[in-house]
Motif scaffolding. Structure first.
Motif, PDB file in Angstrom:
ATOM      1  N   GLU A  54       7.840   6.985   4.110  1.00  0.00           N
ATOM      2  CA  GLU A  54       8.030   8.011   3.085  1.00  0.00           C
ATOM      3  C   GLU A  54       9.455   7.934   2.529  1.00  0.00           C
ATOM      4  OE1 GLU A  54       7.082  12.770   2.414  1.00  0.00           O
ATOM      5  OE2 GLU A  54       7.699  12.075   4.395  1.00  0.00           O
ATOM      6  N   PRO A  55       9.656   7.925   1.235  1.00  0.00           N
ATOM      7  CA  PRO A  55       8.702   8.083   0.122  1.00  0.00           C
ATOM      8  C   PRO A  55       8.221   6.762  -0.473  1.00  0.00           C
ATOM      9  CG  PRO A  55      10.919   8.239  -0.722  1.00  0.00           C
ATOM     10  CD  PRO A  55      11.056   7.976   0.760  1.00  0.00           C
ATOM     11  N   TYR A  56       8.538   5.645   0.182  1.00  0.00           N
ATOM     12  CA  TYR A  56       8.216   4.326  -0.365  1.00  0.00           C
ATOM     13  C   TYR A  56       6.711   4.077  -0.425  1.00  0.00           C
ATOM     14  CZ  TYR A  56      13.104   4.011   0.871  1.00  0.00           C
ATOM     15  OH  TYR A  56      14.441   4.267   0.978  1.00  0.00           O
ATOM     16  N   GLY A  57       5.988   4.531   0.608  1.00  0.00           N
ATOM     17  CA  GLY A  57       4.549   4.286   0.653  1.00  0.00           C
ATOM     18  C   GLY A  57       3.740   5.497   1.087  1.00  0.00           C
ATOM     19  N   LEU A  58       4.354   6.672   1.056  1.00  0.00           N
ATOM     20  CA  LEU A  58       3.644   7.909   1.416  1.00  0.00           C
ATOM     21  C   LEU A  58       4.026   9.002   0.434  1.00  0.00           C
ATOM     22  CD1 LEU A  58       1.932   9.749   3.271  1.00  0.00           C
ATOM     23  CD2 LEU A  58       4.029  10.173   4.593  1.00  0.00           C
ATOM     24  N   TYR A  59       2.995   9.663  -0.107  1.00  0.00           N
ATOM     25  CA  TYR A  59       3.199  10.812  -0.983  1.00  0.00           C
ATOM     26  C   TYR A  59       2.347  11.950  -0.430  1.00  0.00           C
ATOM     27  CZ  TYR A  59       3.472  13.666  -5.226  1.00  0.00           C
ATOM     28  OH  TYR A  59       3.700  14.686  -6.121  1.00  0.00           O
ATOM     29  N   VAL A  60       3.005  12.952   0.124  1.00  0.00           N
ATOM     30  CA  VAL A  60       2.308  14.123   0.653  1.00  0.00           C
ATOM     31  C   VAL A  60       2.349  15.202  -0.415  1.00  0.00           C
ATOM     32  CG1 VAL A  60       2.205  15.840   2.489  1.00  0.00           C
ATOM     33  CG2 VAL A  60       2.980  13.508   3.005  1.00  0.00           C
TER      34      VAL A  60
ATOM     35  N   LEU B 204       0.816  -1.211   0.000  1.00  0.00           N
ATOM     36  CA  LEU B 204       0.000   0.000   0.000  1.00  0.00           C
ATOM     37  C   LEU B 204       0.849   1.260   0.000  1.00  0.00           C
ATOM     38  CD1 LEU B 204      -2.710   1.558   0.435  1.00  0.00           C
ATOM     39  CD2 LEU B 204      -2.379   1.184   2.904  1.00  0.00           C
ATOM     40  N   GLY B 205       0.432   2.216  -0.815  1.00  0.00           N
ATOM     41  CA  GLY B 205       0.949   3.571  -0.744  1.00  0.00           C
ATOM     42  C   GLY B 205      -0.222   4.526  -0.590  1.00  0.00           C
ATOM     43  N   VAL B 206      -0.062   5.573   0.202  1.00  0.00           N
ATOM     44  CA  VAL B 206      -1.149   6.535   0.390  1.00  0.00           C
ATOM     45  C   VAL B 206      -0.713   7.920  -0.063  1.00  0.00           C
ATOM     46  CG1 VAL B 206      -2.238   5.256   2.278  1.00  0.00           C
ATOM     47  CG2 VAL B 206      -0.576   7.056   2.798  1.00  0.00           C
ATOM     48  N   VAL B 207      -1.700   8.675  -0.509  1.00  0.00           N
ATOM     49  CA  VAL B 207      -1.528  10.040  -0.980  1.00  0.00           C
ATOM     50  C   VAL B 207      -2.369  10.944  -0.088  1.00  0.00           C
ATOM     51  CG1 VAL B 207      -1.782  11.595  -2.949  1.00  0.00           C
ATOM     52  CG2 VAL B 207      -1.292   9.160  -3.323  1.00  0.00           C
ATOM     53  N   VAL B 208      -1.807  12.065   0.335  1.00  0.00           N
ATOM     54  CA  VAL B 208      -2.550  13.029   1.154  1.00  0.00           C
ATOM     55  C   VAL B 208      -2.613  14.352   0.407  1.00  0.00           C
ATOM     56  CG1 VAL B 208      -2.702  14.205   3.387  1.00  0.00           C
ATOM     57  CG2 VAL B 208      -1.678  11.907   3.246  1.00  0.00           C
ATOM     58  N   ILE B 209      -3.838  14.855   0.212  1.00  0.00           N
ATOM     59  CA  ILE B 209      -4.020  16.174  -0.379  1.00  0.00           C
ATOM     60  C   ILE B 209      -5.105  16.901   0.407  1.00  0.00           C
ATOM     61  CG2 ILE B 209      -3.459  15.203  -2.655  1.00  0.00           C
ATOM     62  CD1 ILE B 209      -6.357  15.990  -3.471  1.00  0.00           C
ATOM     63  N   PRO B 210      -5.202  18.230   0.276  1.00  0.00           N
ATOM     64  CA  PRO B 210      -6.271  18.975   0.948  1.00  0.00           C
ATOM     65  C   PRO B 210      -7.630  18.662   0.320  1.00  0.00           C
ATOM     66  CG  PRO B 210      -4.526  20.450   0.170  1.00  0.00           C
ATOM     67  CD  PRO B 210      -4.294  19.128  -0.466  1.00  0.00           C
ATOM     68  N   SER B 211      -8.666  18.694   1.117  1.00  0.00           N
ATOM     69  CA  SER B 211     -10.001  18.372   0.600  1.00  0.00           C
ATOM     70  C   SER B 211     -10.513  19.400  -0.394  1.00  0.00           C
ATOM     71  CB  SER B 211     -10.991  18.224   1.762  1.00  0.00           C
ATOM     72  OG  SER B 211     -11.034  19.387   2.552  1.00  0.00           O
ATOM     73  N   ASP B 212     -10.000  20.624  -0.358  1.00  0.00           N
ATOM     74  CA  ASP B 212     -10.461  21.629  -1.306  1.00  0.00           C
ATOM     75  C   ASP B 212      -9.734  21.544  -2.645  1.00  0.00           C
ATOM     76  OD1 ASP B 212      -7.989  22.646  -0.628  1.00  0.00           O
ATOM     77  OD2 ASP B 212      -8.728  24.551   0.165  1.00  0.00           O
ATOM     78  N   GLN B 213      -8.886  20.525  -2.812  1.00  0.00           N
ATOM     79  CA  GLN B 213      -8.184  20.298  -4.071  1.00  0.00           C
ATOM     80  C   GLN B 213      -8.587  18.957  -4.693  1.00  0.00           C
ATOM     81  OE1 GLN B 213      -6.079  22.477  -5.528  1.00  0.00           O
ATOM     82  NE2 GLN B 213      -6.292  23.977  -3.887  1.00  0.00           N
ATOM     83  N   ARG B 214      -9.820  18.567  -4.461  1.00  0.00           N
ATOM     84  CA  ARG B 214     -10.278  17.234  -4.866  1.00  0.00           C
ATOM     85  C   ARG B 214     -10.097  16.978  -6.358  1.00  0.00           C
ATOM     86  NH1 ARG B 214     -16.089  14.448  -3.187  1.00  0.00           N
ATOM     87  NH2 ARG B 214     -15.616  12.365  -4.031  1.00  0.00           N
TER      88      ARG B 214
END
Length: 257
Positions: free
Chosen positions: A226-232, A77-87
């Motif tokens: 990070e950065p293997y499974g996390l992209y902020v 698993l890798g996860v991406v985090v972005i702000p909700s106002d940039q959907r």
């Protein structure tokens, strides 16, 4: 051939979106169908949705637990985090993230990469973003129905569990439950609901692996994600970036049963 499946969990009230990029080396469609049928559902009609109510149908809980076991034992698993106002930019950030995960984990080509519906308003813009990342021998299959592309249901679950963990670290979830068996903790110990859901999924993250620190159990049980499974995403504020890294960048595995 590898397979990526992408779905998301949106939390406007908390100001973030989690995109989940689930990777498998084999197609798990048959295994997912077997789980669905085992608990009395029609595999052609049923799809696991984390937003659905489980309280009146315990068999849905059993499906969820079966899917979670697939995540733990057969997926990364890798996860991406972005702000909700940039959907509207989530899909494009997930494209960048998948390239990062492929490179840092030395994943072999080719890969088929499936996105759930609603991530792109323009296929041409999506293709331009894909081309900009210089993928080698990877196929992007956009706007897919999770009832047909079963692996997307795993991404839906992963995005939900990761989001609950993130909200727990932000103190937005306070409900306490027993940790239970196979959590890495004493079964009767109390933990927040968000962490209880997370307790086994944390083993699924792409990561660098542990380092030896003689006599330091805590450091020996940490893995760098990070950065293997996390992209902020750079779209995040400095504050949200910091909170995302606090929640996901380094993961404590504890005891694995």
């Amino acid at each position: 051939m590898g397979h990526f499946y992408v779905d998301d969990s949106v939390h406007n009230e908390a100001g973030f979106i989690i995109g989940a990029c689930v990777y498998t080396e084999i197609d798990l469609s048959n295994e997912i169908d077997n789980i669905i049928e085992k608990h009395g559902y029609d595999k052609t009609e049923f799809e696991h949705k984390s937003g659905a109510s489980y309280s009146k149908d315990p068999n849905k809980i059993k499906v969820r637990e079966g899917l979670k076991q697939l995540l733990i034992h057969q997926c990364k698993l890798g996860v991406v985090v972005i702000p909700s106002d940039q959907r509207e930019k989530l899909g494009f950030e997930c494209i960048k993230a998948i390239k990062t995960f492929i490179v840092h984990n030395n994943l072999k080509d080719p890969n088929d990469i499936y996105f759930d519906q609603g991530h792109f308003m323009s296929r041409q813009k999506a293709q331009d973003a894909i081309d900009a990342q210089n993928f080698t021998d990877s196929s992007f299959i956009l706007e897919q129905d999770s009832r047909v592309i079963k692996g997307i249901q795993l991404a839906d679950l992963a995005a939900h569990v990761a989001s609950m963990h993130f909200k727990s670290t932000l103190h937005l979830i306070t409900k306490m439950v027993k940790s239970g068996e196979n959590s890495g903790y004493e079964p009767d110990s109390d933990m927040e609901l968000g962490f209880e859901m997370w307790a086994t999924l944390r083993y699924t993250f792409f990561n660098k692996g542990t380092s030896e620190h003689a006599g330091d159990h805590t450091r020996d049980s940490m893995v760098k994600v990070e950065p293997y499974g996390l992209y902020v995403s750079e779209l995040c504020s400095i504050e949200l970036q910091g909170k995302a890294r606090q929640a996901f960048a380094d993961v404590y595995l504890g005891c694995i049963h």
